[in-house]
Each structure stands twice: as structure tokens, then as C-alpha cells.
Scaffold this active site. Structure first.
Site, short mmCIF file in Angstrom:
data_model
loop_
_atom_site.label_atom_id
_atom_site.label_comp_id
_atom_site.label_asym_id
_atom_site.label_seq_id
_atom_site.Cartn_x
_atom_site.Cartn_y
_atom_site.Cartn_z
N ASP A 81 0.59 -1.01 -0.64
CA ASP A 81 -0.04 -0.22 0.11
C ASP A 81 0.46 1.18 -0.04
OD1 ASP A 81 0.91 0.26 2.53
OD2 ASP A 81 -0.59 -1.47 3.47
N ASP A 96 1.64 5.23 1.43
CA ASP A 96 1.35 6.39 2.15
C ASP A 96 1.67 7.32 1.54
OD1 ASP A 96 0.42 4.49 3.96
OD2 ASP A 96 2.27 3.66 4.32
N ASP A 103 9.96 4.83 12.42
CA ASP A 103 10.25 3.85 13.47
C ASP A 103 11.74 3.10 13.04
OD1 ASP A 103 8.96 2.81 11.72
OD2 ASP A 103 8.62 1.37 12.90
P1 ATP Z 1 4.31 -2.61 5.27
O1 ATP Z 1 2.98 -1.60 5.33
O2 ATP Z 1 5.03 -3.37 4.85
O3 ATP Z 1 3.19 -3.41 6.38
P2 ATP Z 1 5.29 0.00 6.82
O4 ATP Z 1 6.30 0.24 7.02
O5 ATP Z 1 4.58 0.47 5.67
O6 ATP Z 1 5.22 -1.68 6.60
P3 ATP Z 1 2.78 0.82 7.81
O7 ATP Z 1 1.90 0.34 9.31
O8 ATP Z 1 2.26 1.16 6.41
O9 ATP Z 1 3.83 -0.67 7.95
O10 ATP Z 1 3.43 1.87 8.40
C1 ATP Z 1 3.39 3.12 7.88
C2 ATP Z 1 4.81 4.35 7.87
O11 ATP Z 1 4.69 4.69 9.04
C3 ATP Z 1 5.84 3.00 8.21
O12 ATP Z 1 6.61 2.66 7.25
C4 ATP Z 1 6.86 4.05 9.26
O13 ATP Z 1 7.62 5.07 8.90
C5 ATP Z 1 5.12 5.01 10.08
N1 ATP Z 1 5.21 3.93 11.27
C6 ATP Z 1 4.66 2.49 11.13
N2 ATP Z 1 4.03 2.35 12.07
C7 ATP Z 1 4.84 2.94 13.28
C8 ATP Z 1 5.18 2.90 14.64
N3 ATP Z 1 4.54 2.32 16.27
N4 ATP Z 1 6.25 3.50 14.97
C9 ATP Z 1 6.78 4.47 14.03
N5 ATP Z 1 6.97 4.89 12.81
C10 ATP Z 1 5.57 4.07 12.43
MG MG Z 2 3.10 0.50 4.56
#
Ligand code: ATP
Ligand code: MG
Length: 456
Positions: free
Chosen positions: A74, A76, A149
Site C-alpha cells: 500500500d 502512504d 520507527d
Molecule cells: P508494511 O506496509 O509493509 O506493513 P510499513 O512500514 O509501510 O510496512 P505501515 O503500518 O504501513 O508499515 O506504516 C507506514 C509508515 O509509518 C512506516 O513505514 C513508518 O515510517 C511509520 N510507522 C508505522 N508504524 C510506526 C510506529 N509504530 N512507530 C513509528 N513509525 C511508524
Molecule cells: Mg505500508
């Protein structure tokens, strides 16, 4: 004991991570992500915002995944526009989500782009353990980068210039296959313990090594996960189990000491050798489906993970004199209630799980009208897939799912023949012979019902 541990872990207060200086601006010839590789919907969101004078970047997992040659799940977008400003721009295709911390979902065809305003890591609102409760102060892009993170998740891609803005050497870390926490890992885990699960999941998914500084405190701090709301934990577990790397993730959770005493589901998975074969098969099966782009339902997965427990309880209730069907339903409730104390399995998923379990004994009944009813059941296919998994694990004979497959696809004449053949595993045939119960996946005798199955 737990209090003591908690006290040990919570001695330090949350501190603000200082904003960094100038970020690296990496041009396309160095990182290789061309605009065409990015979702057109995400690009449209960015350019629309930029045309109005706002900063807007594709951020987070999508850029990380593209850099390592994977298709992002997805997209962001991070922007300097406030949620209200974003909504005003996209009108009917935009929806503000969340009350305290607002993000905007911008819908474009089948895609939903999650748009969030740059935020600072300055929340003063924490619970007594230091967990951040509201993360809702808007900030600059630099501040937004440090509140993320891991360094590999703090990459901002501008689709207009095809440049990556990299505040924390995320691109270099990704090349070196390192998952590095931004800031002090102990502080970051205390702010949000789910980051420990994210570390394990992302490392397993991306084939990265968790940097020792981020890895070391996990064992000690695992107890903090007890403090996380169950719905959040459930979401994260779902992501972990449906990542296509569940086997690797679970293995790593076990290595990091994250599986114990925290999630009953994981305890079930990891602490019961008798159930392991079935459970690992279910996980492998799910990984395979995810990797080959087949649909995976959370209900199916959880039903499989908890099946050895259910069959054990089912047996117990029957041994206590409860009839097979009520015994099964009691067992189902026992197991789901236990999970509910820590893992908020949504009501819809719980319904799917129960459907799958309740269908299983009906596959034992291969005479009369019942098989006709069963193949018309809306969940027949999922139930049959589940039956196959049980056969693959050796809990039942492969002959049973094979018979049902033939029956479901046969013409009328052939169906009658199949029914008349009274196969060896059939409940009626069993009643005529001496009652001997087959072995199950759990190693216990399966409580095959001797009463007619419950109609749907
Ligand atoms: P995936 O979509 O593959 O699960 P992702 O890293 O994109 O991994 P998301 O939950 O979509 O995970 O989060 C988007 C972004 O938001 C992350 O890449 C990170 O920069 C930030 N983020 C998400 N969760 C946290 C957290 N718990 N603490 C800090 N930043 C976060
Ligand atoms: Mg994501």
C-alpha cells in the site's frame, strides 16, 4: 514478578528525539526508482498537493519495498497540508479517519492512499509505562522523519523530481541489509511496544538483520506488549501472520523471546509440540498462498492455528459426558474466550472461525442427504480446504477430502455410487464396525460425532 519487570523497564522517561540537520537528497540515477514504478494514485495525490503549494512525498514502506525490488502493499503519503486541507482538495474521494490523530484516506479506484500530515515526536501524553497515547502534534518534514520507527521507513520520495529525501541514512542501511531504529531503541520501544513486533516482522519480510542495538533490549522489554490495546495487537499479529513470511516471523519471535506469556495465540502455536505439525503446515500453507497471490482469509488462518487446541478441548468435554456437538461448541467458545483476553479477534473473524470448525464433523457424514446439503453450504470450499490441511497433517485419511472432491464435482449418477460405496472412514460404517476413533493432528483421538451433524 511482572510488576518488578515493568518497573525495571520503565525507569527512563520519554525524551524528545532532536531534529536532524540537512537530509541527503538522492537522485534517481543513484536509487533507481522511476515514477512509472509508483502507484499512479499516489503520484496524483502528491502532485495535486504540490500544485497547491504543499510539500508531499510518498513515504514509508512503499519506498523501502521499491528499493529492494518488491511490489508495495500500500502507499502512504506525508504532507505539510493539514487533514482538513487535504480533504478540501480531494473532496468526495477523501475521508478523515481517526479522532485524536487524524489521517486522510484518499480513494482512487480500487486504491486507498493514506495521507498523513508531518508530525513531531513531541507527545507529552503517555500512560504510566511511558507508552505514547496521542501522537498528534504537527511538525516539519525533519521532525516527521525522526518520529518514524526505522531508518529504512523514513524515506521520502518526490515523484515530481524522482528524488529520495533521506534523513537517517535509510538507503545505506537498506543496502547493508540492516534494520536500524531511529533514536534510542529502548525509548522508542517504551513509547510504542508494537515496534518490537514490527522489527521482527520487517526483518523477516525484508531479509534484514535487526541492528544489535535495536535487538538487544527486546527480550527485556517484551513484557511491555501486555500494555498494548488488544485491537492494535490483533492488527499487528494479522500483518505478521499474513505477510507471506509467517514461518520466518514466528521463528524469529521465538528467538527474540517475544512469544511468551504475551499472546495466548502464540503460546498455543509455540508451546505445544503435539500441535506443531498442524500449525506449521497451516503457516507454510498461508505463506505459499500469499506468495502466489491467492486469497488468504484471517478466519481460515486463525481457525487452523487454534484447531489443535479446539480438538483437545472437544475431547475433554466429551470425556466429561457432553454429547459430541455441544462438546464441540463448548470447546470453540472456550478457545475463543481465552484468545479474547489478549487478542481482539473481531466478531466477523470469530464467526468465520466458528463456521470452519463447525463444518469439520459434517465431513464425517457421507451417507443420506447430508452430503448434498454440505456441498451447497456457502463455506463448503473453505471447509474442504481446512479438511485438506488436516489430511496433510496426517490427522485424517486423505481419502476423505478426495471423496468430497469427487462428490462435489460428480454428476448425479456418480454421486449415488459414491454414497453407496460407504467409504471406510464414514461415520455410518464406523458405527457398524467396532467403535474405534481415528488419531487426530493433536495426537489425541478425534471426537468424531456419532449423532447426525447439525444442519446449517
Ligand atoms: P508494511 O506496509 O509493509 O506493513 P510499513 O512500514 O509501510 O510496512 P505501515 O503500518 O504501513 O508499515 O506504516 C507506514 C509508515 O509509518 C512506516 O513505514 C513508518 O515510517 C511509520 N510507522 C508505522 N508504524 C510506526 C510506529 N509504530 N512507530 C513509528 N513509525 C511508524
Ligand atoms: Mg505500508
Amino acid at each position: 514478578m511482572i510488576r518488578k519487570l515493568l518497573r525495571k523497564v520503565f525507569t527512563r522517561r520519554t525524551v524528545k528525539t532532536p531534529p536532524t540537520g540537512e537530509p541527503a537528497r538522492i537522485p534517481v540515477d543513484q536509487h533507481g526508482i522511476r515514477r512509472e514504478q509508483v502507484s499512479p494514485a499516489a503520484i496524483k495525490v502528491c502532485t495535486t498537493l504540490q500544485e497547491r503549494g504543499y510539500q508531499a512525498y510518498v513515504v514509508g514502506g512503499a519506498i523501502r519495498d521499491l528499493l529492494i525490488g518488491r511490489e508495495p502493499k500500500d502507499y502512504d503519503v506525508a504532507t505539510s497540508a493539514t487533514p482538513e486541507e487535504v480533504r478540501a482538495l480531494f473532496r468526495r474521494s477523501a475521508r478523515i479517519i481517526g479522532r485524536r490523530f487524524k489521517i486522510v484516506h484518499v480513494m482512487s479506484g480500487p486504491e486507498t492512499i493514506e495521507v498523513s500530515t508531518f508530525r513531531a515526536n513531541q507527545s507529552s501524553e503517555t500512560d504510566s509505562h511511558g507508552r505514547v497515547l496521542a501522537d498528534n502534534i504537527y511538525g516539519t518534514q525533519a521532525e516527521d522523519a525522526v518520529r518514524r520507527d526505522f531508518t529504512v521507513n523514513a524515506l521520502y520520495y518526490d515523484p515530481t523530481t524522482e528524488t529520495i529525501v533521506d534523513y537517517r541514512h535509510g538507503v545505506a542501511d537498506l543496502r547493508q541489509k540492516t534494520l536500524r531504529m531511529i533514536g534510542d531503541p529502548r525509548i522508542r520501544y517504551r513509547e510504542d511496544p508494537v515496534r518490537m513486533l514490527r522489527a521482527v516482522r520487517l526483518a523477516a519480510k525484508l531479509g534484514l538483520v535487526i541492528d544489535p542495538a535495536a535487538r538487544a533490549p527486546i527480550r527485556d522489554m517484551a513484557v511491555l506488549l501486555e500494555n498494548v490495546p488488544t485491537a492494535r495487537l490483533f492488527d499487528e499479529m494479522l500483518k505478521l501472520l499474513m505477510s507471506g513470511n509467517a514461518v520466518r516471523c514466528i521463528g524469529q519471535l521465538r528467538e527474540e523471546g517475544l512469544h511468551h506469556g504475551l499472546l495466548p495465540l502464540l503460546d498455543v502455536i509455540l508451546d505445544q509440540p503435539v500441535g506443531e505439525r498442524f500449525i506449521w503446515l497451516a503457516l507454510e500453507n498461508t505463506d505459499e498462498r500469499v506468495r502466489t497471490d491467492k486469497p488468504v482469509s484471517p478466519g481460515f488462518l486463525f481457525a487452523a492455528l487454534l484447531w489443535p487446541e479446539v480438538t483437545r478441548k472437544w475431547k475433554e468435554h466429551q470425556a466429561a459426558g457432553v454429547a459430541p456437538y455441544p462438546a464441540l461448541f463448548e470447546a470453540m467458545d472456550d478457545i475463543l474466550d481465552t484468545q479474547a483476553t489478549r487478542l481482539a479477534i473481531t466478531r466477523r473473524i470469530a464467526g468465520d472461525i466458528k463456521d470452519l470448525w463447525a463444518l469439520q464433523p459434517r465431513f464425517d457424514k457421507r451417507t443420506g442427504k447430508m452430503p448434498y446439503r454440505l456441498i451447497e453450504h456457502p463455506r463448503f470450499r473453505a471447509g474442504w480446504d481446512f479438511l485438506c490441511l488436516r489430511a496433510e497433517a496426517g490427522g485424517i485419511s486423505q481419502e476423505i477430502p478426495d471423496w468430497w472432491d469427487r462428490f462435489a464435482h460428480a454428476g448425479h449418477g456418480e454421486r449415488d455410487e459414491l454414497l453407496n460405496a460407504t467409504p471406510p472412514g464414514d461415520a455410518t460404517a464406523r458405527r457398524k464396525r467396532r467403535r474405534r476413533k481415528p488419531r487426530t493432528e493433536t495426537g489425541a483421538a478425534e471426537g468424531a460425532p456419532e449423532t447426525p451433524p447439525i444442519a446449517s
